[in-house]
Enzyme design. Sequence first.
Site, PDB file in Angstrom:
ATOM      1  N   GLU A  52      -0.006   1.211   5.760  1.00 21.88           N
ATOM      2  CA  GLU A  52       0.245   1.479   4.106  1.00 21.88           C
ATOM      3  C   GLU A  52      -1.472   1.621   3.517  1.00 21.88           C
ATOM      4  O   GLU A  52      -1.541   0.603   2.845  1.00 21.88           O
ATOM      5  CB  GLU A  52       1.228   0.609   3.217  1.00 21.88           C
ATOM      6  CG  GLU A  52       2.337   0.947   3.747  1.00 21.88           C
ATOM      7  CD  GLU A  52       3.374   0.486   2.802  1.00 21.88           C
ATOM      8  OE1 GLU A  52       2.930  -0.493   1.861  1.00 21.88           O
ATOM      9  OE2 GLU A  52       4.716   0.716   2.564  1.00 21.88           O
ATOM     10  N   GLU A  55      10.092   2.356   7.399  1.00 15.55           N
ATOM     11  CA  GLU A  55      10.706   0.991   6.707  1.00 15.55           C
ATOM     12  C   GLU A  55      11.487   1.478   5.631  1.00 15.55           C
ATOM     13  O   GLU A  55      11.295   2.317   4.937  1.00 15.55           O
ATOM     14  CB  GLU A  55       9.442   0.286   6.069  1.00 15.55           C
ATOM     15  CG  GLU A  55       8.486  -0.444   6.929  1.00 15.55           C
ATOM     16  CD  GLU A  55       7.298  -0.907   6.079  1.00 15.55           C
ATOM     17  OE1 GLU A  55       7.331  -1.528   4.999  1.00 15.55           O
ATOM     18  OE2 GLU A  55       6.147  -1.141   6.715  1.00 15.55           O
TER      19      GLU A  55
HETATM   20  C1  GLA Z   1       5.623  -2.358   2.626  1.00 18.19           C
HETATM   21  C2  GLA Z   1       4.877  -2.825   3.883  1.00 18.19           C
HETATM   22  C3  GLA Z   1       5.505  -3.935   4.498  1.00 18.19           C
HETATM   23  C4  GLA Z   1       6.188  -4.926   3.497  1.00 18.19           C
HETATM   24  C5  GLA Z   1       7.010  -4.024   2.750  1.00 18.19           C
HETATM   25  C6  GLA Z   1       7.903  -4.817   2.022  1.00 18.19           C
HETATM   26  O1  GLA Z   1       6.163  -1.086   3.302  1.00 18.19           O
HETATM   27  O2  GLA Z   1       4.269  -1.940   4.684  1.00 18.19           O
HETATM   28  O3  GLA Z   1       4.397  -4.714   5.144  1.00 18.19           O
HETATM   29  O4  GLA Z   1       5.114  -5.445   2.882  1.00 18.19           O
HETATM   30  O5  GLA Z   1       6.442  -2.966   2.098  1.00 18.19           O
HETATM   31  O6  GLA Z   1       8.764  -4.171   1.160  1.00 18.19           O
END
Ligand code: GLA
Length: 635
Positions: free
Chosen positions: A153, A306
Amino acid sequence: MPSLDDATRGRILFGGDYNPEQWPREVWQEDVRLMREAGVNLATVGVFSWAMLEPTPGAREFGWLDEVLDLLHANGVGVALATPTASPPPWMGRRWPETLPRNPDGTVRTYGSRNAYCPSSPVFRSFADAISTDIAARYARHPALSMWHIGNEYCTVCYCDLCARGFRAWLQTRYGRLDDLNEAWGTAFWSQRYSDWEEVIPPRQTQYVINPTQDLDYQRFASDLLLGGFKSERDIVRAASTDIPVTTNFIGFFKLTDSWSWAPHEDFVSLDSYPDPSDPDAARDGAMAQDLTRSLGGGKPWLLMEQTPGRAGFRDVATPKRPGLNRLWSMQALARGADGILHFQWRASRQGAERTHGAMLPHAGPDSRVFREICELGKELTGLSGVLGARVPADVAMVMDWDTWRAVELDHQPHSGFRYIDRVREYYTPLWRANVTVDFAHPEADLRRYKLVVVPNLYQVSDEAAANLAGYVERGGALVMGPFSGVSDPDERIRLGGYPAPFRDLLGLRIEEYWPLPDDQPLELRSELFGDFTATSWGEWLTADGATPLAQIASGPLAGIPAVLSHAYGAGTAWYVATLPAQEHVLARLLDVACAKAGVQPVLPDLPPGVEAVRRGDFVFVLDHNTCSVEIRNG
Ligand code: GLA
């Protein structure tokens, strides 16, 4: 080039982020046993392991990661192996403080959280490349390796002197001569003219409103700078393995990184998706981000990297997903083109900032509703591998543009509450509710294969994009455009002679003034097509010049002025909406008319509210987002 197929190998990917470094080894044994029970076939490993892999500068501790990969492989679980560079160890910030990012006011964001690095720092870059090189060399041939996950991210912006230097180099490539920068930034205004490149700096804290083009260019630079870091690590892992696909996780509609410019540099696109389960429109938000992700990859299958199986710890009120909701949203992703369903994370952390975030294996352990649902989902996905690789057909393109997003939200716009993503949502929502599948498209993309193009807002537009959209309609296309479009060029120079200058002929109208309104002073409108309705925040002093009015303002200083119009242009039709209707049925009706004219059909007609239908290849997914039961009659 490798693709997502090289990772799926005939199975829908299922699993999540796995952070074994947070747990003693006994727990790892339980992890793999339960992963097998749940049908997990992919674990994302190493995302935040930098400090464990390189405990002191230049040291390497790979033993534990060797064990983890071997253990996962022995249990039939593949690995999305991360370059751990999203979060440098504390030693870097302490020994090399210039690697820490600076805010616009010059203060430093220190270590102790994550993502605290200056993307311009050569020290950061060389440590990041070195650890990536060693990971690539060590694991490129590991049998568990299914894909590379670069960073995480990407989201850090810094305003330090190193970034200032990089910004100047970026500007020299964009503009060439300093005079051209002065011209592009309009520095005749407020005595901002630069006489030396060294005077040019990031948009730091200053006395009053910053130069808008400087601000905009810095946003573009910040995205390109992070992309450079991504490409550096991508090239390192590619040099070690030509057959393993490479991705990084996008955040959907995320303003900092221009995903149109990033996506072509990945082997496939991934999405992190966290709609709020307590929001009645969460399913719409999920669908919208998924459609964007598919479109970024040119329609090819993508990966849901995710989602939370329970609650998202970062929310003020972290409502968990109700029973069945994780399954439903997983099916939605599959329907909209995902070839894998992953979660954050496998085992709930017991310490650290995300100790309250949901997980496939929650704090309660395997004897829990969430884990049972995960096991059921894992089983169900094994029966759906027929969708792998299949495409999602869409007849409607929605134009989405990062430059417009950044520009329309700069300081000193007529209405500071005019938010780009709200505009996109307003036009996406009725199409989603009508079960009309939408692709997103860059404004300069080839639109010929679409029957209808929807442009919720295109405040800033290049000459090429303007010609592209006009040409599309001229050749017979149907196009719906929202307010405050066609205003500025890519240097944020206002286009003169009456708005929307590049679209006046296309839309058959001319606007003299924008008329933002306070929320408590809505416009009243009359229309045969829509009935009476109201609109908030926005009006336009507009004169039709060939277009046919479909709704008229009935009160206030704009009384009598048309606010929705249609116009025949070339062989096609364009509709323009010069306001923000407060009632959803107005845009729904307009898009219905446009779809009918363009020959766009829903995936399934006449479904009850809250029921979503998506076609993917030979499958039609019918998803019930209601909490009460509904009846659907066949035929
Ligand atoms: C993001 C990050 C993860 C985690 C999630 C929690 O998507 O990539 O490392 O912090 O959020 O929701």
